[in-house]
Each structure stands twice: as structure tokens, then as C-alpha cells.
Design a protein around this motif. Structure first.
Motif, short mmCIF file in Angstrom:
data_model
loop_
_atom_site.label_atom_id
_atom_site.label_comp_id
_atom_site.label_asym_id
_atom_site.label_seq_id
_atom_site.Cartn_x
_atom_site.Cartn_y
_atom_site.Cartn_z
N GLU A 70 44.28 27.64 57.94
CA GLU A 70 45.62 28.20 58.11
C GLU A 70 46.42 28.09 56.82
O GLU A 70 46.11 27.28 55.95
CB GLU A 70 46.37 27.45 59.22
CG GLU A 70 45.67 27.47 60.56
CD GLU A 70 46.08 26.32 61.44
OE1 GLU A 70 45.74 26.38 62.63
OE2 GLU A 70 46.71 25.37 60.95
N ALA A 71 47.46 28.89 56.75
CA ALA A 71 48.40 28.80 55.63
C ALA A 71 49.79 28.68 56.25
O ALA A 71 50.49 29.68 56.43
CB ALA A 71 48.30 30.02 54.73
N SER A 72 50.17 27.45 56.59
CA SER A 72 51.46 27.24 57.24
C SER A 72 52.03 25.86 56.97
O SER A 72 53.11 25.53 57.45
CB SER A 72 51.34 27.45 58.76
OG SER A 72 50.38 26.55 59.31
N TYR A 114 51.19 25.71 51.59
CA TYR A 114 51.58 27.12 51.63
C TYR A 114 53.03 27.31 51.20
O TYR A 114 53.35 28.21 50.42
CB TYR A 114 51.38 27.69 53.04
CG TYR A 114 52.00 29.06 53.19
CD1 TYR A 114 51.40 30.18 52.63
CD2 TYR A 114 53.21 29.22 53.87
CE1 TYR A 114 51.98 31.44 52.75
CE2 TYR A 114 53.80 30.47 53.99
CZ TYR A 114 53.18 31.57 53.43
OH TYR A 114 53.76 32.81 53.53
N SER A 164 40.53 33.85 57.54
CA SER A 164 41.76 33.32 58.11
C SER A 164 42.74 34.43 58.46
O SER A 164 42.91 35.40 57.72
CB SER A 164 42.43 32.35 57.12
OG SER A 164 43.72 31.99 57.56
N ARG A 165 43.42 34.27 59.59
CA ARG A 165 44.43 35.26 59.99
C ARG A 165 45.63 35.24 59.04
O ARG A 165 46.43 36.17 59.02
CB ARG A 165 44.91 34.99 61.42
CG ARG A 165 45.62 33.65 61.60
CD ARG A 165 45.92 33.38 63.07
NE ARG A 165 46.49 32.06 63.30
CZ ARG A 165 47.79 31.79 63.32
NH1 ARG A 165 48.66 32.76 63.10
NH2 ARG A 165 48.23 30.57 63.55
N ASP A 166 45.75 34.15 58.24
CA ASP A 166 46.87 34.01 57.31
C ASP A 166 46.55 34.52 55.91
O ASP A 166 47.43 34.52 55.04
CB ASP A 166 47.31 32.54 57.21
CG ASP A 166 47.95 32.04 58.49
OD1 ASP A 166 48.52 32.86 59.22
OD2 ASP A 166 47.87 30.83 58.77
N ARG A 167 45.32 34.93 55.69
CA ARG A 167 44.91 35.30 54.32
C ARG A 167 45.75 36.45 53.75
O ARG A 167 46.18 36.41 52.59
CB ARG A 167 43.44 35.67 54.30
CG ARG A 167 42.93 35.98 52.88
CD ARG A 167 41.43 36.23 52.84
NE ARG A 167 41.00 36.60 51.51
CZ ARG A 167 40.69 35.75 50.54
NH1 ARG A 167 40.77 34.46 50.76
NH2 ARG A 167 40.29 36.17 49.35
N LYS A 197 48.84 37.37 54.37
CA LYS A 197 50.21 37.01 53.98
C LYS A 197 50.22 36.20 52.69
O LYS A 197 51.17 36.28 51.91
CB LYS A 197 50.92 36.26 55.10
CG LYS A 197 50.53 34.80 55.28
CD LYS A 197 51.44 34.11 56.29
CE LYS A 197 51.11 32.62 56.39
NZ LYS A 197 51.98 31.91 57.36
N VAL A 198 49.16 35.41 52.44
CA VAL A 198 49.08 34.65 51.19
C VAL A 198 48.81 35.59 50.03
O VAL A 198 49.39 35.44 48.95
CB VAL A 198 47.98 33.57 51.27
CG1 VAL A 198 47.95 32.74 49.99
CG2 VAL A 198 48.18 32.66 52.46
N ASN A 233 52.30 30.10 65.96
CA ASN A 233 52.53 29.31 64.75
C ASN A 233 53.32 28.06 65.14
O ASN A 233 54.37 28.15 65.78
CB ASN A 233 53.33 30.15 63.75
CG ASN A 233 53.67 29.38 62.48
OD1 ASN A 233 54.62 28.60 62.45
ND2 ASN A 233 52.89 29.60 61.44
#
Length: 401
Positions: free
Chosen positions: A48-50, A54, A77-80, A82-83, A288
Motif C-alpha cells: 500500500e501507499a498510505s 507515502y 498495488s491498487r495505489d501504484r 496515484k504514486v 483506506n
């Protein structure tokens, strides 16, 4: 040497592949670092990226785009996405990640294991086989005695804390050299000053217990699940979320409940069943954690570090401690923090007393008690939106010399 041999026994077959990656990446990284002399590599848990990594990365990309900085996150990752919109990324655990890990001036993470491969990197770092600069942003505010974060088990060069009491405890007990432990605040706290609360939303967030199951790669998942569902942990939390009284509280006071167990419990999330139409069981793929805390009016937890994030926003909470003796003996030992004297809400050992308090709080509109607001003021040494800035400047000062 005996301890080193014991650690070697913990290296799994898949880790040997990473030993090969390390050996292949090392000479390339030594050349690569000649061209990127001030590279900062940041990550959280890879999935994750949270977390704090991050948010520090987001701050650097926004405020200091001149800083060479890369964030490591799993390619699936589902956050990739947004990063990637913020700045440079590398796929977590890959050959490229190894090259950047070895080439970086500073490796920054909110997790002790935030690196290409925990087992291999542990042996390289703690036993002095690899000299690199490592910053530990932390995952939460330390309240207990966590031995795996002692200096002898991490050899971190910089250890971030958020309150004076936490700094004092870690600095005096964990064995770090002078100047390593710094009072800077968690990067993610910057985002807790602006939020919109959903009226009467209750968040239930219990943490993990080390003795509950083996791991996500258990050889016998069904046996692992059977052990979990027979545990007191599962039965007691199931009793709370499945309670007719909780359902009646929701109906009577217009409450909704979000049940979001710890990351390590997520593989068992399908085991939690309830017919409460006001309750949602939250999985990490669709919810989240920080957003759940920001949107909730009241929290029920046990020993989770998220209690501090929630209390930081001056919101009311309650603790459910049905296994306090087991937890402090088998998971994390007691530290400087006493729940009765320092906690941000009352402590309960049984479901009926807990739900009685929840009903009382709902009846009063979930207004925080002055006693706990006073504890907030005494506990949070730093209470502003400058945490990312302090972290960035401290890292820059320490490693620009």
C-alpha cells in the motif's frame, strides 16, 4: 555467531533468489550511485501507499521537486497509479529495487522491513555486511516495549518519534546512539487536521495477535482458519459486531458501523459474519484506513496504534481489553503507557459494558469528554501540520554532510 546461525535458519527458499539479485545488483549499483549521489529511496510495506513514507514522498514531490526521490511499491498495488502521478517509482522487490536500494544515499521507510527482501537485508544491515543510511519513519506512536525495534535488531541511523514521552522512552530503553532518536512527528499526522466526520459513524479497529495464526503463506490455510475461528479473539470480536444490542443502538440513534480489522487479520475477513444491516465489514482493497478514521465519529479498538491517530483528531474512543494479560505477555510487553491513566477513553473487559458505553456516547452525540481532551493536550508534544517538513529537514541535515 550462534544468533547469526539462528537467523540463517529463518531464511526461506524464496529468499535465496533475492541473495542472487543482491549479488547481481551490487556492482551495477556501485556504478549507478556515481550518477545519482543524493538519491532517497522511500517505501512503506510495498503493498500500500498510505503510511508515513507515502505522505513524506508526496510532500517532497510537491515542495522539493529538486530532491532525487523514488518510492517503491508493488507493481500490482491498487495505489501504484496515484504514486506514479506524484513522481518516480520502482516496482517493490524487483531487481531494479535492489539496485536503487544499494545505490541510494538514504533508505527511508515506515516499516522495519520496508526493503527489497526483509530476511536478506536484515542479515546485510544488522550484521554490518552492508553500510547504508536508514531512516525509520515509524508506523505508529510506540506505547509498549517492542524488542524487535531495539538498536541491536535494526541498526537504524535515524528513528522518528512523535511525543516527548515516546522519545524519552525509546531514547533511554532501546539502545540507540545519541542523536539517532529524534522528535519530529509522524508524516501522516499532517493530514489529520482537516476532515469531515460522518455523523454517528462508529469505527471498530482491533489489532493483531502474534499467536492467532501462522502467516499468509501457511501450508494448510484451512487449518490456519480453523485455529483462528476457534480463538477467543475471533469469538469476542464476533460477539461485538454480531450483537443485537449494537444493532439496536444503530437503529435507535441512526448509527453506522465500519468494522476494519488489522492487515494481518484481513486474510480471515470472510470469517466475520453479521446480519446487522447497519454494519460494513471493510477490506483493505476497498477501504483506506486513514479515510475511515477521518470520517468516523467514534472508535472502538484494543491496543492498536491507530488509537493515537484517532485521539490526535480529538475524537472519542473506547478500549476493549478482554485479553490484556495474554497480550502483554505474548505479543508486546508493557511500556510507559498505562491505559487507565493515559488512555483516551475508558477500558472495558466485557461486551455488555462496552456496548453500554457506546450507547451512552451515541445518546450524547459522541462528544469527547474534557478529561480525555486534557490528556490530548498533555500527550501530544507536537500538534501541527509541519510533520513532513520536520522529517524532510532532519533527513536533509543529517545526510547532506
Amino acid at each position: 555467531m550462534q544468533r547469526f546461525k539462528e537467523k540463517l535458519k529463518q531464511v526461506k527458499p524464496r529468499d535465496y533468489f533475492h541473495i542472487l539479485l543482491f549479488l547481481l545488483a551490487f556492482p551495477i549499483a556501485m556504478v549507478y550511485r556515481l550518477f545519482r549521489r543524493d538519491l532517497w529511496l522511500i517505501c512503506d510495506n510495498g503493498v500500500e501507499a498510505s503510511d508515513n513514507g507515502y505522505w513524506l514522498f508526496e510532500y517532497i514531490c510537491r515542495e522539493h521537486p529538486e530532491q532525487d526521490c523514488v518510492y517503491a511499491v508493488n507493481k500490482d498495488s491498487r495505489d501504484r497509479a496515484k504514486v506514479e502521478r506524484l513522481g518516480k517509482t520502482v516496482a517493490y522487490g524487483t531487481f531494479s529495487h535492489w539496485i536503487l536500494y544499494l545505490a541510494a544515499r538514504v533508505n527511508i521507510s515506515s516499516q522495519k522491513g520496508g526493503k527489497p527482501n526483509f530476511a536478506v537485508c536484515y542479515l546485510l544491515e544488522v550484521y554490518g555486511l552492508l553500510k547504508n543510511c536508514r531512516v525509520f519513519l515509524q508506523h505508529g506512536v510506540i506505547l509498549t516495549d517492542i524488542e524487535f525495534l531495539y538498536y541491536e535488531n535494526t541498526k537504524m541511523d535515524m528513528f522518528v518519534t512523535s511525543t516527548y514521552r515516546e522519545w524519552e522512552y525509546v531514547n533511554s530503553r532501546y539502545g540507540y546512539p545519541e542523536g539517532v532518536v529524534q522528535l519530529l512527528g509522524l508524516a501522516r499526522f499532517d493530514r489529520l487536521h482537516e476532515f469531515e466526520t460522518v455523523p454517528n459513524q462508529i469505527l471498530i479497529m482491533p489489532t493483531w495477535r502474534d499467536w492467532l495464526g501462522t502467516n499468509a503463506l501457511a501450508k494448510d490455510p484451512e487449518k490456519d482458519k480453523a485455529n483462528f475461528t476457534s480463538s477467543e479473539y475471533f469469538k469476542r470480536w464476533s460477539a461485538v459486531i454480531g450483537s443485537e444490542r449494537l444493532k439496536e443502538i444503530c437503529r435507535k440513534y441512526g448509527c453506522t458501523v465500519m468494522f476494519c480489522p488489522h492487515r494481518d487479520t484481513q486474510r480471515f475477513i470472510g470469517c466475520f459474519k453479521t446480519d446487522n444491516p447497519y454494519l460494513t465489514v471493510c477490506d483493505y482493497d476497498h477501504y483506506n484506513v486513514q479515510e475511515l478514521m477521518k470520517s468516523s465519529a467514534f472508535m472502538i479498538t484494543d491496543y492498536s496504534s491507530v488509537q493515537i491517530d484517532f485521539a490526535y483528531m480529538k475524537k472519542p474512543l473506547a478500549y476493549f481489553h478482554f485479553d490484556y494479560k495474554d497480550y502483554t505477555e505474548r505479543h508486546y510487553h508493557m511500556g510507559y503507557y498505562n491505559y487507565e491513566n493515559d488512555g483516551f477513553g475508558p477500558v472495558f473487559e466485557d461486551e455488555n459494558s462496552l456496548l453500554g458505553y457506546v450507547e451512552q456516547a451515541a445518546r450524547g452525540g459522541f462528544i469527547n469528554d474534557e478529561k480525555y481532551l486534557a490528556r490530548h493536550k498533555a500527550f501530544f508534544t507536537l500538534y501541527d501540520a509541519e510533520n513532513c517538513k520536520r522529517n524532510y529537514e532532519a533527513i536533509k541535515e543529517r545526510y547532506s554532510k
